[in-house]
Design an enzyme around this catalytic site. Sequence first.
Site, PDB file in Angstrom:
ATOM      1  N   HIS A  91       9.918   8.407   1.555  1.00 60.27           N
ATOM      2  CA  HIS A  91       9.006   7.301   1.270  1.00 60.27           C
ATOM      3  C   HIS A  91       9.389   6.594  -0.020  1.00 60.27           C
ATOM      4  O   HIS A  91       9.791   7.208  -1.007  1.00 60.27           O
ATOM      5  CB  HIS A  91       7.548   7.766   1.236  1.00 60.27           C
ATOM      6  CG  HIS A  91       7.198   8.693   0.117  1.00 60.27           C
ATOM      7  ND1 HIS A  91       6.820   8.241  -1.129  1.00 60.27           N
ATOM      8  CD2 HIS A  91       7.125  10.047   0.067  1.00 60.27           C
ATOM      9  CE1 HIS A  91       6.529   9.280  -1.899  1.00 60.27           C
ATOM     10  NE2 HIS A  91       6.713  10.388  -1.208  1.00 60.27           N
ATOM     11  N   ASP A  93       7.260   4.314  -1.617  1.00 68.60           N
ATOM     12  CA  ASP A  93       6.117   4.037  -2.495  1.00 68.60           C
ATOM     13  C   ASP A  93       5.903   5.173  -3.486  1.00 68.60           C
ATOM     14  O   ASP A  93       6.296   6.319  -3.259  1.00 68.60           O
ATOM     15  CB  ASP A  93       4.850   3.797  -1.670  1.00 68.60           C
ATOM     16  CG  ASP A  93       4.475   4.978  -0.788  1.00 68.60           C
ATOM     17  OD1 ASP A  93       5.378   5.634  -0.224  1.00 68.60           O
ATOM     18  OD2 ASP A  93       3.262   5.255  -0.643  1.00 68.60           O
ATOM     19  N   GLU A 157       3.491   6.300   2.347  1.00 69.39           N
ATOM     20  CA  GLU A 157       3.234   7.739   2.492  1.00 69.39           C
ATOM     21  C   GLU A 157       2.132   8.210   1.561  1.00 69.39           C
ATOM     22  O   GLU A 157       1.326   9.071   1.923  1.00 69.39           O
ATOM     23  CB  GLU A 157       4.527   8.513   2.229  1.00 69.39           C
ATOM     24  CG  GLU A 157       4.458   9.999   2.554  1.00 69.39           C
ATOM     25  CD  GLU A 157       3.943  10.863   1.405  1.00 69.39           C
ATOM     26  OE1 GLU A 157       3.661  12.048   1.640  1.00 69.39           O
ATOM     27  OE2 GLU A 157       3.823  10.341   0.262  1.00 69.39           O
TER      28      GLU A 157
END
Length: 426
Positions: A91, A93, A157
Site C-alpha cells: 500500500h 498510503d 489500506e
Amino acid sequence: MRPARAADPNRPSVETFVRADRVCETAAELVRIDTRNPPGRESAAVPALSNLLNALGCDTDVFTSRSGRPSVIARYGRGAPGRPTLLINGHVDVVPVVESDWTVPPFDGLVRDGRLIGRGAADMKGGIAAAIEGLRACIDSGVELGADIVFHLVADEETGGDHGTAELVAAGLVRADACIVPEPTELRVAVAERGSWQARIEVFGTAGHGGDPGRGRSAVADAARITTALHLARFHARPHPLLGSPTCNVAMVRGGVAANVIAPSCELTIDRRTLPGESAEDVHASILAMIDASCPDVDYRVVPTFFCEASELPLPHPFADFVDACRLDARPDRDPVGPGVGPDQGFVGLYLGSDARFLRNDLRIPTVVHGPGSIRQAHGADEWVALDDLTAAARTLARAMAGFADFAADGAAADRNQSRQTTGKM
C-alpha cells in the site's frame, strides 16, 4: 522444493546483486512523497512508482477506484497461459502525522545512524522499495525468470482497503498463484493476522442535579462499568497459537452535558480484535454477552461501525515454507538478520490487519506477509526502518522471485503425482 538459482550455475545467486545504496535511495524517494490517508493522496506517488517500474521493463497501468483513488498495477513477464504469477501487494498510503511530535521533518526521508526516518519508512514504503530492488537484482543477475512478477501498489489500506485492493478484487483484476505482502514483520514470515470489529456503544442515563448524584442515573458511571467489563477482557478460553486471545480496546469516551448535571448519555468507541473464523455476528454477540453478564442493569445500545475479517494461511503450507527458506538462504551469512530472528524462529502472527485478508479470504491465494521494519515503529513519531533490514528484505524477495517458477512447478508435479495415486493412472 528446489532453491532459487541463477540460470548459469557459475553466476552468483540473485540476492548478491541487491544494492544497499539503491534500495535505500528508492525507499527515501517514496517517503518524500506525502501520501497521507485521510484524505488520500496516493496520486502523488503514481508518477514515481510508474517510472521506477517502467524502467525495469514492466507493463504498467493505473487503476482508479470509483472514488478516484489510484493504484499502480505492473507486470514483469509475458503473461502467457500456464505461466505462474507471483504477486507483490503493497500500500502506498500512510497515516497522518502530528508534526510537532517529530524531531525531524516527517517527509524529508532523512538517513541517519543506519536508519531511514520518515512517515511510511516502515509502513510500508520500505517494503515496496525492497520488492522493487528484488526485481532489479533478478534483472541485473541475468536470471531467466520463469514466472511473472506482478505489483499491486494500492490506495487506502490504512483506512480499510475499500478503495484499493478490495476494488481490484471486485473488478476481477487479482489473479496470482501466490502473494507476498512486504509489510513490516521484523523480517519474519507472518501467516496469520487479527481482524477488527469496531462499534459505538450508546449508554443511557437519567439527568438530574449534580449536587445530588444519587437521584439520577449517570450514563458516564455506567459507561465506566462497561469499560471495565470490556477493556482487556478475555473472549476465548483457547488462544490462537500465533495470534493469542482476542482483545477489546475502549478507545474513546464522550458524555455528559455539564459539571453540575448528572450525565444523561455517554458514548464509547470500541475496537474488538478478532481471530480467524470469527464473523461479525459472532463478535457482536460476544460483546453483548460480556456487557450483560457484568452490567445487567445498564441501559445501552451497540451500533457496529466497521468490520474486517481476520485471516490466516493454515500451516503447514508449502508456500510459507518456500518464503521462509528464501529468507534463510538469502542471508549473506547464517547469522540472524534482525532482532530475535533465526532459523528456529518459526512463523509468526500479526496483531495488525493488512490487505492480505482479501487475498486469503476472498480469493484463496496463498499469501504471506514479510518485510523490513517493525510495526512498533509504524504510525508513531520519527518512524524509521533500518537500512540493513531494507537490504535483507530485498535479498529474500529477489530469491523468492527467482525461485518461484521452480516452486510452482514442483507443486504442480506434486499435485499430478497425488492425482495419479488417487486415480491409479500413469
